[in-house]
Write an enzyme that holds these catalytic residues in place. Structure first.
Site, PDB file in Angstrom:
ATOM      1  N   HIS A  30      61.282  37.461 139.674  1.00 33.95           N
ATOM      2  CA  HIS A  30      60.214  38.001 140.520  1.00 33.95           C
ATOM      3  C   HIS A  30      59.609  36.880 141.358  1.00 33.95           C
ATOM      4  O   HIS A  30      59.722  35.711 141.002  1.00 33.95           O
ATOM      5  CB  HIS A  30      59.047  38.497 139.659  1.00 33.95           C
ATOM      6  CG  HIS A  30      59.376  39.519 138.643  1.00 33.95           C
ATOM      7  ND1 HIS A  30      59.131  40.851 138.828  1.00 33.95           N
ATOM      8  CD2 HIS A  30      59.899  39.408 137.397  1.00 33.95           C
ATOM      9  CE1 HIS A  30      59.479  41.532 137.737  1.00 33.95           C
ATOM     10  NE2 HIS A  30      59.955  40.682 136.863  1.00 33.95           N
ATOM     11  N   TYR A  31      58.904  37.258 142.417  1.00 35.90           N
ATOM     12  CA  TYR A  31      57.874  36.352 142.916  1.00 35.90           C
ATOM     13  C   TYR A  31      56.522  36.939 142.563  1.00 35.90           C
ATOM     14  O   TYR A  31      56.395  38.152 142.345  1.00 35.90           O
ATOM     15  CB  TYR A  31      58.028  36.013 144.388  1.00 35.90           C
ATOM     16  CG  TYR A  31      57.831  37.084 145.442  1.00 35.90           C
ATOM     17  CD1 TYR A  31      56.781  38.002 145.406  1.00 35.90           C
ATOM     18  CD2 TYR A  31      58.695  37.136 146.537  1.00 35.90           C
ATOM     19  CE1 TYR A  31      56.605  38.957 146.408  1.00 35.90           C
ATOM     20  CE2 TYR A  31      58.531  38.097 147.540  1.00 35.90           C
ATOM     21  CZ  TYR A  31      57.478  39.000 147.458  1.00 35.90           C
ATOM     22  OH  TYR A  31      57.310  39.931 148.441  1.00 35.90           O
ATOM     23  N   THR A  32      55.515  36.041 142.541  1.00 32.77           N
ATOM     24  CA  THR A  32      54.189  36.498 142.121  1.00 32.77           C
ATOM     25  C   THR A  32      53.522  37.336 143.202  1.00 32.77           C
ATOM     26  O   THR A  32      52.766  38.261 142.890  1.00 32.77           O
ATOM     27  CB  THR A  32      53.290  35.304 141.779  1.00 32.77           C
ATOM     28  OG1 THR A  32      53.359  34.350 142.855  1.00 32.77           O
ATOM     29  CG2 THR A  32      53.748  34.636 140.486  1.00 32.77           C
ATOM     30  N   GLU A  95      58.455  35.050 136.461  1.00 35.34           N
ATOM     31  CA  GLU A  95      57.690  35.137 137.706  1.00 35.34           C
ATOM     32  C   GLU A  95      57.748  33.773 138.386  1.00 35.34           C
ATOM     33  O   GLU A  95      57.425  32.748 137.780  1.00 35.34           O
ATOM     34  CB  GLU A  95      56.224  35.501 137.418  1.00 35.34           C
ATOM     35  CG  GLU A  95      55.999  36.955 137.042  1.00 35.34           C
ATOM     36  CD  GLU A  95      55.908  37.897 138.245  1.00 35.34           C
ATOM     37  OE1 GLU A  95      56.007  37.422 139.403  1.00 35.34           O
ATOM     38  OE2 GLU A  95      55.745  39.112 138.019  1.00 35.34           O
ATOM     39  N   HIS A 137      63.825  41.762 140.981  1.00 36.97           N
ATOM     40  CA  HIS A 137      62.981  42.940 140.754  1.00 36.97           C
ATOM     41  C   HIS A 137      63.327  44.039 141.758  1.00 36.97           C
ATOM     42  O   HIS A 137      63.363  45.220 141.431  1.00 36.97           O
ATOM     43  CB  HIS A 137      61.500  42.535 140.860  1.00 36.97           C
ATOM     44  CG  HIS A 137      60.559  43.537 140.273  1.00 36.97           C
ATOM     45  ND1 HIS A 137      59.200  43.451 140.434  1.00 36.97           N
ATOM     46  CD2 HIS A 137      60.779  44.666 139.543  1.00 36.97           C
ATOM     47  CE1 HIS A 137      58.628  44.487 139.808  1.00 36.97           C
ATOM     48  NE2 HIS A 137      59.561  45.227 139.270  1.00 36.97           N
ATOM     49  N   ASP A 147      60.674  41.671 145.809  1.00 40.38           N
ATOM     50  CA  ASP A 147      60.751  40.326 145.238  1.00 40.38           C
ATOM     51  C   ASP A 147      62.011  40.100 144.409  1.00 40.38           C
ATOM     52  O   ASP A 147      62.546  41.059 143.871  1.00 40.38           O
ATOM     53  CB  ASP A 147      59.487  40.033 144.403  1.00 40.38           C
ATOM     54  CG  ASP A 147      59.292  40.965 143.212  1.00 40.38           C
ATOM     55  OD1 ASP A 147      59.376  42.183 143.385  1.00 40.38           O
ATOM     56  OD2 ASP A 147      59.071  40.457 142.099  1.00 40.38           O
TER      57      ASP A 147
HETATM   58 ZN   LIG Z   1      58.231  41.618 140.584  1.00 41.45          ZN
END
Ligand SMILES: [Zn+2]
Length: 247
Positions: A30-32, A95, A137, A147
């Site tokens: 993911h990215y935050t 993340e 994600h 993301d």
């Molecule tokens: Zn995510």
């Protein structure tokens, strides 16, 4: 080769028991998508947010452990991959700090990617996660999520032994299918995406769901052009990926 790295402890209360008894066989990145790393750390560890991940990787390469791998962290939300809908029970979530498309999407620094690779190799060494189940994600929730996005260097991870990747076929003009197209070609291509793992129902129409899957696929595997149009390059790249799995 697994490299040395330190993991800082910063616990989140947002986790529960894994369900269903299946193996941990997905690694989800993911990215935050928040303005600051500190804000993301706080949010992921706040009981009011109800979200979490197992790890959080800062842009300087610092790694925080928020949830024990044995526990089910709350990072995937409503998602599907290869018929599995409880992705949280089957996965480990990382993340990766980045403001994301909403707050100023930017390249992931090398120190951060090195840390993600080291951490991922360590995780892959301890769980039966095949390369093709190291996912974005957006792969498991294409209608909701973008993301970690098209700047995430999947090819670089693959070079170090993390994930599934083939060099994308060059982008050229040529036959393409886009939103609104109908017919057996659409049905056949939907089936190819589903074969790879994407949650895509049977249909003869290139609908919003299919456009979202094509977009997610491009972010991960053909990042040069992310437009949701099923062009020749996207199709060839998908076929190459599938071919490596069939061997
Ligand atoms: Zn995510």
């Amino acid at each position: 080769m697994a490299r040395q790295f330190d993991v800082l402890e910063h616990r989140s209360p947002n986790h529960g028991p894994r369900q269903g008894g299946g193996p941990i066989d997905i690694l989800l990145l993911h990215y935050t998508g928040m303005q600051s790393a500190e804000g993301a750390l706080k949010w992921l560890c706040d009981s009011r947010s109800r979200v979490s991940s197992h790890y959080l990787v800062f842009e300087d390469g610092r790694i925080f452990r928020l949830v024990d791998e044995a526990r089910r962290a709350h990072h995937a939300g409503v998602s599907v991959w290869a018929g599995e809908t409880d992705i949280n029970s089957r996965s480990i979530g990382i993340e990766v700090v980045n403001p994301g498309h909403e707050f100023g999407y930017r390249p992931f620094p090398e120190a951060q990617i090195d840390a993600v690779i080291g951490l991922s190799l360590d995780i892959l060494g301890r769980h039966p996660i095949p390369p093709e189940r190291v996912l974005a994600h957006s792969d498991v929730a294409p209608l909701r999520k973008q993301d970690p996005g098209e700047l995430f260097p999947w090819g670089c991870l693959h070079d170090q032994g993390v994930g599934h990747y083939v060099p994308p076929a060059p982008v050229r003009d040529g036959l393409s299918l886009s939103r609104g197209a109908r017919g057996p070609d659409v049905a056949r291509l939907r089936n190819r995406f589903r074969q790879y793992g994407y949650g895509l129902g049977d249909a003869y129409e290139f609908d919003a769901e299919m456009a979202a899957v094509v977009t997610a696929f491009q972010r991960h595997f053909r990042p040069e052009l992310v437009d949701g149009v099923l062009d020749r390059s996207t199709e060839v790249t998908l076929n190459r990926l599938l071919a490596t799995l069939e061997k």
